[in-house]
Structures are given as C-alpha cells and as structure tokens.
Scaffold this motif. Structure first.
Motif, short mmCIF file in Angstrom:
data_model
loop_
_atom_site.label_atom_id
_atom_site.label_comp_id
_atom_site.label_asym_id
_atom_site.label_seq_id
_atom_site.Cartn_x
_atom_site.Cartn_y
_atom_site.Cartn_z
N GLY A 142 0.68 -1.36 0.32
CA GLY A 142 0.14 0.29 -0.42
C GLY A 142 0.50 1.14 0.23
N HIS A 143 0.33 2.11 -0.89
CA HIS A 143 1.00 3.33 -1.19
C HIS A 143 0.20 4.80 -1.83
N ILE A 144 0.49 5.83 -0.42
CA ILE A 144 -0.08 6.77 -1.04
C ILE A 144 0.56 7.98 -1.51
N LEU A 145 0.85 8.51 -2.54
CA LEU A 145 1.37 9.37 -3.19
C LEU A 145 0.35 10.90 -3.91
N SER A 146 1.12 11.92 -3.08
CA SER A 146 0.75 12.91 -2.76
C SER A 146 1.74 14.02 -3.75
N LEU A 147 0.88 14.54 -4.76
CA LEU A 147 2.05 15.81 -5.53
C LEU A 147 2.31 17.42 -4.74
N SER A 148 3.02 17.27 -4.12
CA SER A 148 2.81 18.51 -2.83
C SER A 148 4.52 18.66 -2.31
N PRO A 149 4.53 19.79 -1.96
CA PRO A 149 6.27 20.31 -1.72
C PRO A 149 7.11 19.58 -0.85
N PRO A 150 8.16 20.04 -0.34
CA PRO A 150 8.91 20.21 0.99
C PRO A 150 7.96 21.33 1.56
N ILE A 151 7.42 21.48 2.63
CA ILE A 151 7.25 22.60 3.11
C ILE A 151 8.34 23.82 3.42
N ASN A 152 8.57 24.96 2.99
CA ASN A 152 9.45 26.34 3.12
C ASN A 152 8.43 27.06 4.17
N LEU A 153 9.24 27.88 4.25
CA LEU A 153 8.53 29.31 5.09
C LEU A 153 9.06 30.33 5.01
N ALA A 154 10.14 30.59 4.52
CA ALA A 154 10.69 31.55 3.62
C ALA A 154 9.31 32.16 3.49
N PRO A 155 9.02 33.31 3.82
CA PRO A 155 8.21 34.47 3.74
C PRO A 155 7.61 34.95 2.62
N LYS A 156 8.48 34.74 1.35
CA LYS A 156 7.69 35.31 -0.06
C LYS A 156 7.41 33.79 -0.70
N TRP A 157 7.35 33.10 0.05
CA TRP A 157 6.14 31.75 -1.00
C TRP A 157 5.43 31.97 -0.22
N PHE A 158 5.03 33.03 0.77
CA PHE A 158 2.84 33.34 0.88
C PHE A 158 2.66 34.90 0.56
N ALA A 159 3.71 35.56 0.44
CA ALA A 159 4.01 36.58 -0.10
C ALA A 159 2.92 37.00 -1.09
N GLN A 160 2.95 36.50 -2.51
CA GLN A 160 2.15 37.23 -3.47
C GLN A 160 1.08 36.13 -3.37
N HIS A 161 0.92 35.04 -3.33
CA HIS A 161 0.00 33.73 -3.46
C HIS A 161 -0.19 33.27 -2.18
N GLY A 162 -0.46 33.32 -1.04
CA GLY A 162 -0.71 33.06 0.68
C GLY A 162 -1.55 31.79 0.13
N ASP A 272 11.15 25.30 -9.73
CA ASP A 272 10.35 25.47 -9.17
C ASP A 272 9.35 26.47 -7.85
N PHE A 273 7.83 26.85 -7.68
CA PHE A 273 7.76 27.27 -6.58
C PHE A 273 8.38 26.22 -5.23
N PHE A 274 8.62 27.14 -3.89
CA PHE A 274 9.56 26.52 -2.95
C PHE A 274 10.56 26.54 -2.86
N LEU A 275 11.04 26.07 -3.80
CA LEU A 275 12.17 25.72 -3.48
C LEU A 275 13.39 26.72 -4.11
N ASP A 276 13.93 27.01 -2.70
CA ASP A 276 15.35 27.73 -3.23
C ASP A 276 16.53 27.54 -3.11
#
Length: 276
Positions: A142-162, A272-276
C-alpha cells in the motif's frame, strides 16, 4: 524494489499532464491503472480525456479503467474507489495528482477560488486517502503519493499567493501525519515535487503562457520519479517530501537533458515554487 506488474494504481487528475505521464509509466510496468478525472469529453483547448489516456495505457501494456470523478465530491470519491477496487480486485497505490492553482494574493482572490484550491488540493488528499484506506490495508504494498512540496516557510512563498501556498503545504502536512498514522498498517505515504517548472496546461493557461513552458521539463521526469517511489517497499520510504531530480539522482540518473521540454531553447530552466 517491488514489481508493479498486476498492481492497481488509482490516479486522480490523470487525463493529462503529470497524471497522464504517471499513468503511462505505470502501464509500461504492467500495472492496472485507474484514470480518474473530470475530463470525460474533449476540451476545445486542452488535449486528453480519461478515455484517450485509457487507450494509451492499454497500448503501453497496462490494463485501464477510466472513471469520471470530481475529487470535490466525497460520495463520488468513495464510490469510484470502491468501484475500482472491485473491478481489479484491490487497490495498491493512490496517487493524489489532481490540483488547482491561482497565483493571487488575499486582497483580490475570490473566495470561491480559494475554496476550489482547498477542495481540489488539500481536502481531496484527505477524502481520497480516507476512501482508499480499506483497500490499501488489504495490499501488501500500500502506498499513498501526493504531488506537493517540501515545506519551506520563507515569507516569499506566501507574499503573493498565500492561499495557493497554504493548500499545497496542507497536502504535505497531511502526508506527514498519515505516514505516522498508517505506519503500523504497512502503508507508505510520501509527497513528490518537481525541481523545475513542468510544462503542463496549468503553466500554459494559469501561470505564464507557452513561452514560459520553454524553461521547463516534460511531465516524464515526475512520472519516472513517482514510479521509483511507488516501487519502494513501505518500510524503506515513508513520511518524506522529495524532489524529482534529487530522487532520480539517488537511483543513478545523471543526464536530465532528455526531460527538457524545448531542447532547442537556450533559456535556463526555472526552479519550481517553494524551492530555494
């Protein structure tokens, strides 16, 4: 690594883009593929339906089941997952690929668009995983795979599209939680995200247009990475949010030029988004 031959993979949003690429990658390994998406009829601008992908899956060596599904509909999700489980005699892998995007700040984003992103991104991971759980428990892989990013809490990733950011991060947080919750069931739960922009309809029509796609890679890189994850034993990898290129490098791949969307372009690939 496990053998995908005869395993059943349920993929949401599988009528085009990354979902379609994952479906074909699994089909080439002999898997049963459930193509679950809203695209039952041809779209005037967007190529692909659940039926055209089903034909491609069969041609690639897999067995296909096309199912019309809106992941916002909880009852429909359960009904379709159970239908697929009965049809193939089980479900081994769930890929939460369906997604919605709108890159706007809070001030001008319509609430109904936020609701859409929340429902198709975060809520769908919850609803689909919950519905698939009885079937995944019966699988030895059994496996669940979701297409979502590592969590990066840098403010720039929230500023324009929170709003968009929070719905994608919620997918990853659910992944982390389910990995621990279902560990004793032998179910692996992971998240996957691209290192560079992926040339899909979402990029062309929602983000930057066809010119931006020249600075991206094809969905094939995500498909190859997803397949590598889905073939790993549950006790080998769970609770991780990984990046496609990094994962493929671990498997020995070093040449990524073949994944370039436009081989003739001299423009640099865009992270891509969320990656520094």
């Amino acid at each position: 690594m496990s053998d995908m031959n005869g395993k059943t993979v349920f993929i949401t949003g599988a009528s085009r883009g990354i979902g379609r690429a994952i479906a074909l990658a699994c089909a080439r390994e002999g898997a049963n593929v459930v193509i679950a998406a809203k695209s039952d009829q041809p779209h005037p601008k967007l190529p692909g339906t659940i039926h055209s992908v089903a034909e491609e899956v069969e041609a690639a060596g897999g067995r296909a089941l096309p199912l019309v599904l809106d992941v916002r509909d909880e009852a429909a999700v359960k009904a379709r997952i159970d239908e697929a489980g009965r049809y193939f005699g089980g479900i081994d892998k769930l890929v939460n690929n369906a997604g919605a995007i709108r890159l706007q700040g809070v001030e001008k984003l319509p609430a109904k668009r936020y609701d859409l992103m929340h429902q198709v991104n975060a809520r769908a991971v919850f609803v689909c995983s919950q519905a698939a759980l009885p079937w995944l428990r019966e699988s030895d892989e059994g496996h669940i795979l979701s297409l979502s990013p590592p969590i990066n809490l840098a403010p720039k990733w929230f500023a324009q599209h929170g709003a968009y950011t929070t719905t994608k991060y919620a997918m990853t947080m659910l992944t982390m939680g389910m990995a621990e919750e279902f560990r004793s069931d032998g179910i692996a739960v992971n998240a996957l995200w691209p290192k560079t922009l992926i040339a899909t309809a979402a990029i062309e029509f929602e983000v930057g247009g066809p010119e931006l796609m020249k600075q991206g890679r094809t969905p094939a890189i995500m498909a190859d990475a997803a397949l590598a994850i889905l073939k790993r034993p549950a006790d080998m990898m769970s609770g991780q949010a990984v990046v496609d290129e990094d994962l493929l490098r671990e498997t020995g791949i070093t040449d990524f030029d073949a994944y370039r969307y436009d081989a003739s372009s001299d423009k640099p690939l865009l992270p891509d988004f969320f990656l520094d």
